[in-house]
Design an enzyme around this catalytic site. Structure first.
Site, PDB file in Angstrom:
ATOM      1  N   ASP A 167       0.820  -1.221   0.000  1.00  0.00           N
ATOM      2  CA  ASP A 167       0.000   0.000   0.000  1.00  0.00           C
ATOM      3  C   ASP A 167       0.850   1.266   0.000  1.00  0.00           C
ATOM      4  OD1 ASP A 167       1.052  -0.077   2.517  1.00  0.00           O
ATOM      5  OD2 ASP A 167      -0.863   0.073   3.580  1.00  0.00           O
ATOM      6  N   MET A 168       2.178   1.114  -0.249  1.00  0.00           N
ATOM      7  CA  MET A 168       3.150   2.204  -0.372  1.00  0.00           C
ATOM      8  C   MET A 168       3.535   2.851   0.961  1.00  0.00           C
ATOM      9  SD  MET A 168       3.938   1.905  -3.423  1.00  0.00           S
ATOM     10  CE  MET A 168       5.085   3.275  -3.587  1.00  0.00           C
ATOM     11  N   GLU A 169       3.171   2.215   2.081  1.00  0.00           N
ATOM     12  CA  GLU A 169       3.710   2.678   3.358  1.00  0.00           C
ATOM     13  C   GLU A 169       5.222   2.470   3.371  1.00  0.00           C
ATOM     14  OE1 GLU A 169       1.961   0.859   6.718  1.00  0.00           O
ATOM     15  OE2 GLU A 169      -0.009   1.810   6.456  1.00  0.00           O
ATOM     16  N   LYS A 201      11.102  43.499 -11.158  1.00  0.00           N
ATOM     17  CA  LYS A 201       9.907  43.023 -11.867  1.00  0.00           C
ATOM     18  C   LYS A 201       8.693  43.828 -11.414  1.00  0.00           C
ATOM     19  CE  LYS A 201      10.486  38.852 -10.350  1.00  0.00           C
ATOM     20  NZ  LYS A 201      10.301  37.407 -10.080  1.00  0.00           N
ATOM     21  N   GLY A 244      10.995  29.879 -15.599  1.00  0.00           N
ATOM     22  CA  GLY A 244      10.406  31.021 -16.281  1.00  0.00           C
ATOM     23  C   GLY A 244      11.026  32.347 -15.893  1.00  0.00           C
TER      24      GLY A 244
END
Length: 310
Positions: A34-36, A190, A223
């Site tokens: 379960d990605m624990e 800016k 950017g």
């Protein structure tokens, strides 16, 4: 001293260990179905001075949880002192409330790291210096300025250079390098005159015919720096290069930089390079491994870290 490497930037951890002539402590980070996250330290750390190396870069939440669980494992393993070495401190840009009912996530992360078991933190070019005050434990914030200044002196030897801050907020960072190189400083201001009108970049300083070097701490989408480079060239600069500590370079940043007026972007290895970064023709990396290693040695020896930058 023992060094534990999590998974966000293992090559950097290996380079730091090599610089200290120490092996990495045997440890494993696994994930359940379960990605624990599950962390296991395979060596005795009782009474040891332990350094855990982990940048909280993309995927930020996974890497943060790895760090927290590793800190907890070491604390429960009775380590004498645990230093969280976080070359890139994720969530640092969330250092204030940006509006009503918004979090200060950098403070929350600081609390989590402390509660998980860190006794001190070693990091690099925090986006906002005041984040050091979010912790109730000692924080050593290292700077890339000496590393960048040496590299600029070598690469631009004999050329008419000007250091440039891409915004007003980065002036102190850029000035530190300009002072080391005994050269001039320009600033890009800016401004958006009114809503719905494109942002205008005003260059403060005479950049005509000079090789301009933009200094920043983080490049994410790229950017701002690409636009800053374009503004410098439009104002007569001979070239525009970039030195930035943390190359987040998310999304199409590398492609954006490749098609911009930036002749070369220099980043550090605080964040593991993606394949796009490794293949890029105008992005290069400098290693911070020797600097981290020396700072760790000084912490372990109870000697001054700040004197590294005198």
């Amino acid at each position: 001293m023992k060094i534990v490497a999590c998974n966000s930037n293992r090559p950097l951890a290996e380079a730091v260990a090599a610089a200290l002539n120490l092996p990495l402590t045997k440890a494993s980070v696994r994930r359940f179905a379960d990605m624990e996250v599950f962390v296991e330290i395979h060596e005795n750390v009782r009474g040891e001075d332990v350094f855990v190396i982990q940048s909280t870069s993309y995927p930020a939440n996974d890497n943060l949880m790895e760090l927290l669980i590793t800190l907890d494992a070491l604390r429960r393993g009775s380590a004498r002192r645990v230093t969280a070495v976080i070359p890139y401190f994720g969530y640092a840009r969330q250092d204030r409330k940006s509006g009503p009912r918004t979090p200060i996530s950098a403070k929350l992360v600081a609390n989590l790291i402390t509660e998980a078991g860190a006794n001190r933190v070693l990091t690099m070019d925090l986006h906002a210096g005041q984040i050091q005050g979010f912790f109730d434990i000692p924080v050593d914030n290292l700077y890339a300025a000496p590393l960048f200044a040496r590299d600029i002196a070598e690469r631009f030897h004999g050329r008419d250079i000007m250091i440039v801050s891409p915004d007003v907020g980065g002036v102190l960072r850029a000035r530190a390098i300009a002072t080391r190189l005994n050269t001039d400083l320009a600033i890009i201001d800016k401004r958006r005159e009114r809503a719905g009108v494109s942002e205008v970049m005003n260059v403060i300083g005479d950049v005509e015919g000079r090789d301009c070097i933009l200094i920043d701490d983080i490049c994410d989408s790229g950017g701002t720096l690409c636009n800053a480079a374009a503004a410098l060239i439009a104002n007569g600069a001979a070239s525009a290069s970039v030195y930035t500590t943390h190359g987040v370079l998310s999304g199409g940043a590398v492609a954006r930089i490749a098609s911009s007026p930036i002749s070369m972007m220099t980043i550090t290895d605080s964040i593991l390079a993606t394949e796009a970064v490794r293949l890029a023709q105008n992005v290069r990396q400098l290693t911070i491994a020797p600097l981290l290693a020396e700072a760790m040695r000084r912490i372990s020896d109870e000697s001054s870290v700040s004197s590294l930058f005198d």
